[in-house]
Write a protein that holds these residues in place. Structure first.
Motif, PDB file in Angstrom:
ATOM      1  N   UNK A 234       5.535  13.933 -12.510  1.00 58.82           N
ATOM      2  CA  UNK A 234       4.344  14.487 -13.159  1.00 58.82           C
ATOM      3  C   UNK A 234       4.076  15.936 -12.761  1.00 58.82           C
ATOM      4  N   UNK A 235       5.151  16.695 -12.607  1.00 55.09           N
ATOM      5  CA  UNK A 235       5.029  18.107 -12.275  1.00 55.09           C
ATOM      6  C   UNK A 235       4.724  18.396 -10.825  1.00 55.09           C
ATOM      7  N   UNK A 236       4.725  17.370  -9.971  1.00 51.30           N
ATOM      8  CA  UNK A 236       4.453  17.539  -8.539  1.00 51.30           C
ATOM      9  C   UNK A 236       5.693  17.125  -7.757  1.00 51.30           C
ATOM     10  N   UNK A 237       6.136  17.984  -6.854  1.00 45.14           N
ATOM     11  CA  UNK A 237       7.297  17.676  -6.023  1.00 45.14           C
ATOM     12  C   UNK A 237       6.825  17.179  -4.668  1.00 45.14           C
ATOM     13  N   UNK A 238       7.095  15.913  -4.369  1.00 42.06           N
ATOM     14  CA  UNK A 238       6.806  15.404  -3.028  1.00 42.06           C
ATOM     15  C   UNK A 238       8.011  15.681  -2.140  1.00 42.06           C
ATOM     16  N   UNK A 239       7.741  15.881  -0.872  1.00 40.12           N
ATOM     17  CA  UNK A 239       8.795  16.237   0.074  1.00 40.12           C
ATOM     18  C   UNK A 239       9.205  15.021   0.900  1.00 40.12           C
ATOM     19  N   UNK A 240      10.410  15.102   1.455  1.00 37.42           N
ATOM     20  CA  UNK A 240      10.814  14.082   2.411  1.00 37.42           C
ATOM     21  C   UNK A 240       9.939  14.224   3.654  1.00 37.42           C
ATOM     22  N   UNK A 241       9.544  13.105   4.231  1.00 37.29           N
ATOM     23  CA  UNK A 241       8.664  13.132   5.395  1.00 37.29           C
ATOM     24  C   UNK A 241       9.214  12.308   6.536  1.00 37.29           C
ATOM     25  N   UNK A 242       8.790  12.634   7.739  1.00 39.15           N
ATOM     26  CA  UNK A 242       9.257  11.943   8.936  1.00 39.15           C
ATOM     27  C   UNK A 242       8.266  10.857   9.349  1.00 39.15           C
ATOM     28  N   UNK A 243       8.547  10.230  10.472  1.00 34.01           N
ATOM     29  CA  UNK A 243       7.771   9.107  10.999  1.00 34.01           C
ATOM     30  C   UNK A 243       6.280   9.424  11.071  1.00 34.01           C
ATOM     31  N   UNK A 244       5.465   8.452  10.665  1.00 32.02           N
ATOM     32  CA  UNK A 244       4.013   8.564  10.826  1.00 32.02           C
ATOM     33  C   UNK A 244       3.449   7.188  11.155  1.00 32.02           C
ATOM     34  N   UNK A 245       2.299   7.167  11.818  1.00 27.88           N
ATOM     35  CA  UNK A 245       1.673   5.896  12.182  1.00 27.88           C
ATOM     36  C   UNK A 245       1.125   5.168  10.963  1.00 27.88           C
ATOM     37  N   UNK A 246       0.662   5.936   9.972  1.00 27.53           N
ATOM     38  CA  UNK A 246       0.026   5.322   8.817  1.00 27.53           C
ATOM     39  C   UNK A 246       0.533   5.947   7.525  1.00 27.53           C
ATOM     40  N   UNK A 247       0.394   5.200   6.466  1.00 30.79           N
ATOM     41  CA  UNK A 247       0.700   5.663   5.115  1.00 30.79           C
ATOM     42  C   UNK A 247      -0.341   5.064   4.185  1.00 30.79           C
ATOM     43  N   UNK A 248      -0.341   5.500   2.932  1.00 31.13           N
ATOM     44  CA  UNK A 248      -1.298   4.931   1.985  1.00 31.13           C
ATOM     45  C   UNK A 248      -0.631   4.649   0.652  1.00 31.13           C
ATOM     46  N   UNK A 249      -1.163   3.650  -0.023  1.00 30.10           N
ATOM     47  CA  UNK A 249      -0.744   3.252  -1.362  1.00 30.10           C
ATOM     48  C   UNK A 249      -1.951   3.338  -2.283  1.00 30.10           C
ATOM     49  N   UNK A 250      -1.688   3.366  -3.576  1.00 37.46           N
ATOM     50  CA  UNK A 250      -2.766   3.323  -4.562  1.00 37.46           C
ATOM     51  C   UNK A 250      -2.814   1.935  -5.191  1.00 37.46           C
ATOM     52  N   UNK A 251      -4.026   1.437  -5.427  1.00 32.66           N
ATOM     53  CA  UNK A 251      -4.153   0.169  -6.135  1.00 32.66           C
ATOM     54  C   UNK A 251      -3.599   0.332  -7.544  1.00 32.66           C
ATOM     55  N   UNK A 252      -2.992  -0.719  -8.062  1.00 36.03           N
ATOM     56  CA  UNK A 252      -2.283  -0.634  -9.337  1.00 36.03           C
ATOM     57  C   UNK A 252      -2.741  -1.733 -10.280  1.00 36.03           C
ATOM     58  N   UNK A 253      -2.662  -1.434 -11.575  1.00 31.62           N
ATOM     59  CA  UNK A 253      -2.971  -2.458 -12.578  1.00 31.62           C
ATOM     60  C   UNK A 253      -1.758  -3.313 -12.912  1.00 31.62           C
TER      61      UNK A 253
END
Length: 499
Positions: A234-253
Motif C-alpha cells: 500500500x505504498x509503505x515500505x516496512x523494514x526488516x527488524x531485529x529482536x523485540x520483547x513485544x509486537x502488535x497485530x491488528x484485529x481482522x474481519x
C-alpha cells in the motif's frame, strides 16, 4: 546641452527611485517579507472529519520568513479536536516565530519555544484557522498537527508508536494523511509489527485503513519475535527488524484469505510470450503460470512496447466474491528482470460492463504501485473492497517487459454452512507455504498475561485467523527457486495474441 541635461536628470531620478525601493524592501517588517516569500505549509492531507498538517520541510528545519495559513473544518454540529504530535519552534517570545489557532470567537496560542503546550485541544467550534509564521532562526522542526471531529475522542497523531501503550488490547482513531510522515515500521500484517513501529503507518501498510481517509484501528499486543520481515504494501515500505520483547497485530474481519483459482480455466490474458532457447525448446510464459504460489516463470505479455497499455490479465473467480487485496510479483526469474511497476484494476459481474476501480476520495481511476524488482511480492488492498466475479489487472508501466504473478485476497460474500474454508485457498499447495505451526510459533502467539485481557472465544478466533494467514504466506526470497530456464539466453520471441 538642454537635452543632455534632461537625460542626465532622468537617469539620476531613476537611480534614486531604485535605491529608495531597495531601502524600503530591506527595512520592511518581517511579516511583510514573509507574505511575499510564499507558502510555509508542508504536508497537508484533509478529509471530511480528520486530517494531518505539518510545517514545510518537517521534520527538517522549517524555512526562514514564511507563513503557513490553513482553515480546517469538520462537519457542522461537531467539535474540533486538535492534537499536536510535535512542536519545535526556536523563538522564546513568539514575536516572529509561532503557531496560532483562531476561530470566530476564540484564540488559542500563540505557541513557541519552551512554553508548555497542551497536547490536545477540544474546541467549541467546527472550524479553525491554523497560522504558522517564521522569522529568522537557526533550528527548529516546526510542527505536526492532526485533527478530527468530536466523534473520534480516541484520536492519535501519526507519530504514536505501539510501545507508547501498555494495554494488551486497545482501539484508536488514525487521522487521514499518516502514510508519508517520516518514521519507520518493521514487520508485516501476517506475523505482526515490531512495537517500535508507528501505529497509523503500520495500519496503512496492513490494509486496515486507507491513507486518504484514516479510520479506527484495533490493536493486540503480543510477545515479540526474533526477526521481522519487511515488505512493500500500500505504498509503505516496512523494514526488516531485529529482536523485540513485544509486537502488535491488528484485529481482522477475516476477509483476507487467498482466493482459489484454476489456472487453465480461470486465468486469461490479452497475449502471451513464447521464445525458443539455444537448445531449440519452446519456453512459454502463459497466463496459466500467473498464480503467485506456483513455481517457475510468470505470465509475460507478447508486446514489449513501453507505450502499449492494452495488455491485461483477466481472472474469473467463478462467482461473485468480496476482493479485499492483491499480491503481485514480477517474473521471479533472475535472468529475466521483468516486472510491472504500476497497474489499474477493472471488474465486472455477469452481463455487466467493465468498471474501473476508483480512488475513495477523488473518484478518479486509481493507479496502484506495483513491483520494484522481479522477485519480491508487493501487496495492495482495496478500500472499499471490490465485489465482483471477474477482475482485470491492466499494467500501466513496467520494466523491460510485462511479467506478472498474482494472488487475490478476500472471502465469499455468503458462504454456505456446509462449505469449509478450503474453498478460499489456492487449489494447488505451494512449496513455500508454512505447513504446520512449530513450537516457536506457539510461543510467539501466546498473549502477554494481563488482568485486562478479555476472555472468551473471540480472542481465540483472532489468533486462529492469524495462524491461517501465516500458513498461506509465501516463503522468503531465499526459497524462490531459479530453474534451469534462468540460465538460458534470450533469443527471438514469438507472440501469441488472444482474440
Amino acid at each position: 546641452m538642454v537635452a543632455g541635461a534632461r537625460g542626465g536628470c532622468a537617469q539620476a531620478g531613476a537611480a534614486r527611485r531604485g535605491l529608495l525601493a531597495l531601502l524600503l524592501a530591506v527595512s520592511a517588517p518581517l511579516w511583510l517579507q514573509a507574505e511575499e516569500l510564499g507558502d510555509g505549509c508542508g504536508h497537508i492531507v484533509t478529509y471530511k472529519d480528520s486530517g494531518t498538517m505539518t510545517s514545510k520541510n518537517y521534520p527538517g528545519t522549517y524555512p526562514n520568513h514564511t507563513i503557513c495559513e490553513k482553515t480546517i473544518t469538520v462537519p457542522k454540529g461537531k467539535r474540533l479536536i486538535l492534537r499536536l504530535g510535535d512542536l519545535d519552534i526556536e523563538s522564546q517570545t513568539c514575536a516572529s516565530d509561532y503557531l496560532l489557532f483562531t476561530s470566530s470567537s476564540d484564540q488559542y496560542g500563540p505557541y513557541c519555544g519552551s512554553m508548555t503546550v497542551p497536547k490536545e485541544l477540544l474546541l467549541n467550534t467546527s472550524e479553525v484557522t491554523v497560522r504558522f509564521e517564521s522569522g529568522s532562526h537557526i533550528s527548529g522542526r516546526g510542527f505536526l498537527l492532526t485533527y478530527a471531529s468530536s466523534d473520534h475522542p480516541d484520536l492519535i497523531t501519526c507519530l504514536e508508536r505501539a510501545n507508547h501503550y501498555l494495554k494488551t488490547e486497545y482501539s484508536k482513531f488514525c487521522p487521514a494523511g499518516c502514510r508519508d510522515i517520516a518514521g519507520d515500521i518493521s514487520g508485516n500484517v501476517v506475523h505482526g509489527y515490531r512495537d517500535t513501529s508507528l501505529l497509523c503507518k503500520a495500519a496503512i501498510h496492513a490494509g486496515v485503513i486507507a491513507d486518504e481517509v484514516g479510520g479506527q484501528i484495533g490493536v493486540l499486543l503480543r510477545r515479540g519475535m526474533s526477526r521481522y520481515e519487511g515488505i512493500l504494501a500500500n505504498g509503505v515500505l516496512s523494514r526488516h527488524g531485529s529482536l523485540s520483547d513485544k509486537r502488535f497485530l491488528f484485529t481482522s474481519n477475516g476477509c483476507s484469505r487467498s482466493l482459489s483459482l484454476e489456472p487453465d480455466r480461470q486465468i486469461r490474458a490479452s497475449s502471451s510470450w513464447e521464445w525458443i532457447n539455444e537448445t531449440g525448446d519452446q519456453v512459454r510464459w502463459s497466463p496459466g503460470q500467473a498464480r503467485l504460489q506456483d513455481q517457475g516463470p510468470s505470465w509475460a505479455s507478447g508486446d514489449r512496447s513501453k507505450n502499449h497499455k492494452r495488455e491485461w490479465l483477466r481472472i474469473d473467480l467463478g462467482e461473485k466474491k468480496k476482493i479485499t487485496g492483491i499480491r503481485t510479483t514480477g517474473s521471479t526469474q533472475s535472468n529475466f528482470n521483468f516486472y510491472v511497476k504500476s497497474f489499474v484494476m477493472n471488474f465486472r459481474n455477469n452481463n455487466s460492463k467493465w468498471e474501473t476501480y476508483k480512488g475513495i476520495v477523488n473518484n478518479e481511476e486509481k493507479v496502484f504501485q506495483g513491483n520494484s524488482n522481479f522477485r519480491d511480492p508487493v501487496r495492495n488492498n482495496f478500500i472499499p473492497p471490490i465485489v465482483a466475479r471477474y477482475v482485470r489487472v491492466i499494467p500501466q508501466t513496467w520494466h523491460q517487459r510485462i511479467a506478472l504473478k498474482v494472488e487475490l485476497l478476500g472471502c465469499q460474500i455468503a458462504p454456505s454452512k456446509t462449505q469449509g474454508n478450503d474453498s478460499l485457498v489456492w487449489s494447488k499447495t505451494s512449496l513455500n507455504t508454512v505447513g504446520s505451526t512449530n513450537r516457536e510459533d506457539e510461543t510467539i502467539l501466546k498473549p502477554i498475561p494481563s488482568e485486562e485481557m478479555p476472555k472468551g472465544g473471540r480472542r481465540k478466533e483472532i489468533l486462529m485467523d492469524q495462524l491461517r494467514l501465516r500458513k498461506q504466506t509465501v516463503g522468503s526470497r531465499s526459497n524462490i527457486p531459479l530453474p534451469g530456464i534462468s540460465q538460458l539466453s534470450l533469443p527471438s520471441a514469438t507472440i501469441m495474441k488472444r482474440r
